[in-house]
Design an enzyme around this catalytic site. Structure first.
Site, PDB file in Angstrom:
ATOM      1  N   GLU A   1      26.118 106.664  33.371  1.00  0.00           N
ATOM      2  CA  GLU A   1      25.978 105.244  33.693  1.00  0.00           C
ATOM      3  C   GLU A   1      26.891 104.376  32.833  1.00  0.00           C
ATOM      4  O   GLU A   1      27.431 103.371  33.301  1.00  0.00           O
ATOM      5  CB  GLU A   1      24.507 104.829  33.515  1.00  0.00           C
ATOM      6  CG  GLU A   1      23.610 105.464  34.573  1.00  0.00           C
ATOM      7  CD  GLU A   1      22.152 105.558  34.166  1.00  0.00           C
ATOM      8  OE1 GLU A   1      21.375 104.707  34.603  1.00  0.00           O
ATOM      9  OE2 GLU A   1      21.794 106.495  33.437  1.00  0.00           O
TER      10      GLU A   1
ATOM     11  N   ARG B   1       4.427 108.039  34.692  1.00  0.00           N
ATOM     12  CA  ARG B   1       4.087 107.161  35.824  1.00  0.00           C
ATOM     13  C   ARG B   1       3.555 107.991  36.996  1.00  0.00           C
ATOM     14  O   ARG B   1       4.043 109.089  37.253  1.00  0.00           O
ATOM     15  CB  ARG B   1       5.314 106.373  36.288  1.00  0.00           C
ATOM     16  CG  ARG B   1       5.839 105.411  35.254  1.00  0.00           C
ATOM     17  CD  ARG B   1       6.945 104.536  35.832  1.00  0.00           C
ATOM     18  NE  ARG B   1       7.686 103.888  34.774  1.00  0.00           N
ATOM     19  CZ  ARG B   1       9.014 103.948  34.635  1.00  0.00           C
ATOM     20  NH1 ARG B   1       9.760 104.620  35.509  1.00  0.00           N
ATOM     21  NH2 ARG B   1       9.608 103.327  33.635  1.00  0.00           N
TER      22      ARG B   1
ATOM     23  N   ASN C   1      23.189  97.911  26.171  1.00  0.00           N
ATOM     24  CA  ASN C   1      21.984  98.099  26.984  1.00  0.00           C
ATOM     25  C   ASN C   1      20.809  97.670  26.115  1.00  0.00           C
ATOM     26  O   ASN C   1      20.361  98.409  25.249  1.00  0.00           O
ATOM     27  CB  ASN C   1      21.870  99.573  27.388  1.00  0.00           C
ATOM     28  CG  ASN C   1      20.628  99.856  28.206  1.00  0.00           C
ATOM     29  OD1 ASN C   1      19.792  98.976  28.421  1.00  0.00           O
ATOM     30  ND2 ASN C   1      20.498 101.081  28.654  1.00  0.00           N
TER      31      ASN C   1
ATOM     32  N   ARG D   1      24.243  96.151  30.625  1.00  0.00           N
ATOM     33  CA  ARG D   1      23.340  96.664  31.648  1.00  0.00           C
ATOM     34  C   ARG D   1      22.199  95.667  31.816  1.00  0.00           C
ATOM     35  O   ARG D   1      21.587  95.238  30.834  1.00  0.00           O
ATOM     36  CB  ARG D   1      22.774  98.008  31.226  1.00  0.00           C
ATOM     37  CG  ARG D   1      21.706  98.475  32.187  1.00  0.00           C
ATOM     38  CD  ARG D   1      20.954  99.667  31.653  1.00  0.00           C
ATOM     39  NE  ARG D   1      19.910 100.032  32.589  1.00  0.00           N
ATOM     40  CZ  ARG D   1      18.677 100.352  32.239  1.00  0.00           C
ATOM     41  NH1 ARG D   1      18.326 100.346  30.974  1.00  0.00           N
ATOM     42  NH2 ARG D   1      17.791 100.672  33.136  1.00  0.00           N
TER      43      ARG D   1
ATOM     44  N   HIS E   1      17.897 102.715  39.051  1.00  0.00           N
ATOM     45  CA  HIS E   1      18.846 103.818  38.816  1.00  0.00           C
ATOM     46  C   HIS E   1      20.119 103.656  39.655  1.00  0.00           C
ATOM     47  O   HIS E   1      20.851 104.626  39.877  1.00  0.00           O
ATOM     48  CB  HIS E   1      18.216 105.195  39.160  1.00  0.00           C
ATOM     49  CG  HIS E   1      17.127 105.622  38.225  1.00  0.00           C
ATOM     50  ND1 HIS E   1      15.988 106.258  38.663  1.00  0.00           N
ATOM     51  CD2 HIS E   1      17.009 105.512  36.891  1.00  0.00           C
ATOM     52  CE1 HIS E   1      15.196 106.519  37.626  1.00  0.00           C
ATOM     53  NE2 HIS E   1      15.794 106.070  36.544  1.00  0.00           N
TER      54      HIS E   1
END
Ligand code: ADP
Length: 398
Positions: free
Chosen positions: A385, A240, A12, A90, A179
């Site tokens: 994941e 955020r 990743n 990923r 996601h």
């Protein structure tokens, strides 16, 4: 340790970091995991956890290529290299091209490059990671697993923004969602835990980490999600803002003279829990201050939970009802306070919280947190994941 050649190396790759793990896709056993950080800086280093021990090495200012080379030598030294059958990468953005994971080919590399305008920070870094792996692990098949692809099943009414249509036609301006790998894993795991038939299921999922989103999964397919063209849209997150009036741009420009770049930075990196609380983006810090009665931390918690509950209720429109609501991610798997507030706000959808079960589901404990008489089930699922990427990779190379 499995000595047959069936383990998957997961990579990743970010702009200045590279996370990795070696996993058996059948048993889920993780043999090693680690991260290379500050890549390209003088302080660049790689660290990993192997058989319970933490070790690290300097990369002498090296970048991604040096990190993958160091990873190769370390895996050889630990006797793990020979057990690796393939590398799963990923990738953040697959645009509308990638509706599922795939084997890395020249065409796939080009298509990922073509999606760069949709994820200008992430996709180039992902490509650098793939190229470095191809160089240092020649002969191993490689796959790519996208954050966006699970949401490609969304209907156009869910992904279309009400702006001039030509922006979509010409440049792909639409909701993509992220996601996706986590949602795919959690929707399946939730159905297994609850003995539900996934092909006849209505699952809402809240993935709450530093980035947070929720999704509507109907019969195993994503119908809607809160993140959009970028991960800024939707829920309140660590830093955020989530959903906001787009005219905030002109407002902040007029009142403070900020540029587009400065406002983008404020909304992505200085807002959310951090912006409201003026304390931290870390949920643990916010919760502690909330328990001590800190006003802004309390407000940050209230806004976070209210927006989340409101968005989840909206997701129930996409599924047309709810069998189960699954919480996952660092906050979803640990914060009984946030889960409790959200489940109680959703009582009208048929949820009834079991306080003790909710308290028990922390620090890796999964399970149901609603009562036996609850009409819809709320539960906690630990996302994985990496395992999902390993499973996709094993399926693609077989
Ligand atoms: P990422 O999105 O970077 O993968 P994680 O899924 O690891 O992030 O989630 C990080 C978030 O989880 C942080 O806000 C952290 O405060 C929160 N978190 C971790 N443990 C707890 C806990 N015990 N209670 C509340 N929040 C927690």
């Amino acid at each position: 340790m499995a000595m047959t050649k069936e383990n998957i190396l997961i990579i990743n790759c970010g702009s200045s970091s590279l996370k990795f793990a070696v996993i058996n896709p059948s048993s889920g056993e993780e043999f090693i995991n680690g991260i290379a950080e500050r890549l390209g800086e003088a302080e660049a280093f790689i660290r990993w956890k192997f058989q319970g021990n933490k070790e690290s090495e300097t990369l002498n200012g090296g970048a991604h290529d040096a990190a993958v080379e160091a990873l190769l030598h370390m895996l050889e030294a630990k006797g793990l290299k020979e057990g690796i059958a393939a590398v799963g990468h990923r990738v953040v953005h697959g645009g509308e091209t990638f509706k599922e994971s795939c084997i890395v080919t020249k065409e796939a590399m080009q298509a990922i490059e073509d999606c760069t305008h949709l994820a200008p920070l992430h996709n180039p870094a992902n490509l650098v990671g793939i190229k470095a792996a191809q160089k240092h692990f020649p002969g191993l098949p490689m796959t790519v697993v996208f954050d966006t692809s699970f949401h490609q099943s969304m209907p156009d009414k869910a992904f279309t923004y009400a702006v001039p249509y030509k922006f979509y036609r010409e440049n792909g301006l639409r909701k993509y969602g992220f996601h996706g790998t986590s949602y795919r894993f959690v929707s399946r795991a939730a159905c297994e835990m609850l003995d539900l038939d996934i092909s006849n299921s209505k699952i809402l999922i809240a993935h709450l980490g530093n980035g947070a989103s929720c999704a509507a999964v109907l019969n195993g397919e994503s119908m809607d999600t809160t993140m959009g063209l970028t991960p800024l849209e939707g829920l309140v997150m660590g830093t955020r803002c989530g959903n906001i009036d787009a005219n905030v741009f002109s407002f902040l420009n007029k009142e403070y003279g900020y540029s587009i770049e400065e406002i983008t930075d404020i909304l992505n990196k200085k807002s959310g829990l951090l912006g409201i609380s003026e304390l931290s983006n870390d949920c643990r810090v916010i919760e502690e201050a909330y328990m001590e009665g800190n006003k802004q931390a309390t407000l940050a918690m209230d806004v976070f939970c209210y927006v989340l509950a409101k968005q989840l209720a909206g997701m129930a429109v996409a599924t047309g009802g709810v069998d189960a609501l699954a919480f996952t991610g660092g906050i979803g798997e640990n914060s009984d306070i946030i889960r409790g507030k959200v489940v109680e706000a959703l009582a009208f959808l048929g949820f009834e919280l079991d306080k003790q079960r909710n308290l028990d589901c922390r620090f890796g404990n999964e399970g149901v947190i609603s009562s036996d008489t609850s009409r819809a089930t709320a539960l906690v699922v630990s996302t994985n994941e990496e395992l999902m990427i390993a499973k996709d990779t094993a399926a693609l190379i077989s």
